[in-house]
Write a protein that holds these residues in place. Structure first.
Motif, PDB file in Angstrom:
ATOM      1  N   ASP A 237       0.862  -1.179   0.000  1.00 57.11           N
ATOM      2  CA  ASP A 237       0.000   0.000   0.000  1.00 57.11           C
ATOM      3  C   ASP A 237       0.896   1.225   0.000  1.00 57.11           C
ATOM      4  O   ASP A 237       2.056   1.174   0.409  1.00 57.11           O
ATOM      5  N   SER A 238       0.326   2.338  -0.432  1.00 54.05           N
ATOM      6  CA  SER A 238       1.082   3.588  -0.460  1.00 54.05           C
ATOM      7  C   SER A 238       0.920   4.328   0.858  1.00 54.05           C
ATOM      8  O   SER A 238      -0.185   4.412   1.407  1.00 54.05           O
TER       9      SER A 238
ATOM     10  N   GLY B 234       4.812   7.831  18.104  1.00 54.69           N
ATOM     11  CA  GLY B 234       4.245   8.847  17.236  1.00 54.69           C
ATOM     12  C   GLY B 234       3.903   8.267  15.880  1.00 54.69           C
ATOM     13  O   GLY B 234       4.056   7.071  15.647  1.00 54.69           O
ATOM     14  N   GLY B 235       3.425   9.129  14.993  1.00 52.35           N
ATOM     15  CA  GLY B 235       3.058   8.663  13.673  1.00 52.35           C
ATOM     16  C   GLY B 235       3.032   9.778  12.652  1.00 52.35           C
ATOM     17  O   GLY B 235       3.127  10.976  12.986  1.00 52.35           O
ATOM     18  N   ILE B 236       2.919   9.365  11.400  1.00 50.95           N
ATOM     19  CA  ILE B 236       2.803  10.296  10.292  1.00 50.95           C
ATOM     20  C   ILE B 236       1.628   9.874   9.441  1.00 50.95           C
ATOM     21  O   ILE B 236       1.483   8.720   9.072  1.00 50.95           O
ATOM     22  N   ALA B 237       0.766  10.840   9.166  1.00 50.78           N
ATOM     23  CA  ALA B 237      -0.450  10.548   8.420  1.00 50.78           C
ATOM     24  C   ALA B 237      -0.198  10.509   6.915  1.00 50.78           C
ATOM     25  O   ALA B 237       0.848  10.956   6.433  1.00 50.78           O
TER      26      ALA B 237
ATOM     27  N   ALA C  15       4.183   0.285  12.444  1.00 52.20           N
ATOM     28  CA  ALA C  15       2.894  -0.381  12.355  1.00 52.20           C
ATOM     29  C   ALA C  15       1.859   0.484  11.673  1.00 52.20           C
ATOM     30  O   ALA C  15       1.953   1.724  11.658  1.00 52.20           O
ATOM     31  N   LEU C  16       0.884  -0.191  11.104  1.00 55.80           N
ATOM     32  CA  LEU C  16      -0.358   0.431  10.653  1.00 55.80           C
ATOM     33  C   LEU C  16      -1.418  -0.190  11.561  1.00 55.80           C
ATOM     34  O   LEU C  16      -1.875  -1.316  11.334  1.00 55.80           O
TER      35      LEU C  16
ATOM     36  N   ASN D  52      -5.260   6.596   1.356  1.00 51.20           N
ATOM     37  CA  ASN D  52      -6.265   6.342   2.393  1.00 51.20           C
ATOM     38  C   ASN D  52      -6.048   7.244   3.606  1.00 51.20           C
ATOM     39  O   ASN D  52      -5.193   8.105   3.627  1.00 51.20           O
ATOM     40  N   ASN D  53      -6.790   7.035   4.622  1.00 45.66           N
ATOM     41  CA  ASN D  53      -6.701   7.872   5.824  1.00 45.66           C
ATOM     42  C   ASN D  53      -5.864   7.173   6.890  1.00 45.66           C
ATOM     43  O   ASN D  53      -6.272   7.065   8.041  1.00 45.66           O
TER      44      ASN D  53
END
Length: 113
Positions: free
Chosen positions: A26-27, A50-53, A97-98, A31-32
């Motif tokens: 997946d890219s 933390g994360g990056i959208a 992770a997703l 998506n969200n």
């Protein structure tokens, strides 16, 4: 979706820990989704870093925010974690992770001189 962490397994105190997560299937701009970094110190529970959208917006744990930077390379479908001024307390298995479904296998990072 598959995620794979990479980076050095040993970092010296006061240096910057740098890890890369390579995503396939997946890219990271689609998506969200929020692509996430999580760690687990020895004998302790999971800690969200933390994360990056998909949009590029970043989110950080308040307790780590001053030392954390998450960025991405969309051409390589990768996102990276940088944690500065590390101490032995930053020794942990680091996961990308997703959430909640897709996790990398994790990579051990030890902070030691």
């Amino acid at each position: 979706v598959q995620l794979q962490e990479s980076g050095p397994g040993l970092v010296k105190p006061s240096q910057t820990l740098s890890l890369t997560c390579t995503v396939s299937g997946d890219s990271i701009t689609a998506n969200n989704y929020i692509w996430t970094w999580i760690r687990q110190p020895p004998g302790k529970g999971l800690e969200w870093i933390g994360g990056i959208a998909y949009s590029g917006s970043t989110y950080y744990s308040p307790s780590l925010k001053s030392r954390t930077s998450i960025s991405r390379d969309t051409s390589k479908n990768q996102f990276t974690l940088q944690l500065s001024s590390v101490t032995p307390e930053d020794t942990a298995v680091y996961y990308c992770a997703l959430l909640p479904t897709y996790w990398g296998q994790g990579t051990q990072v030890t902070v030691s001189s």
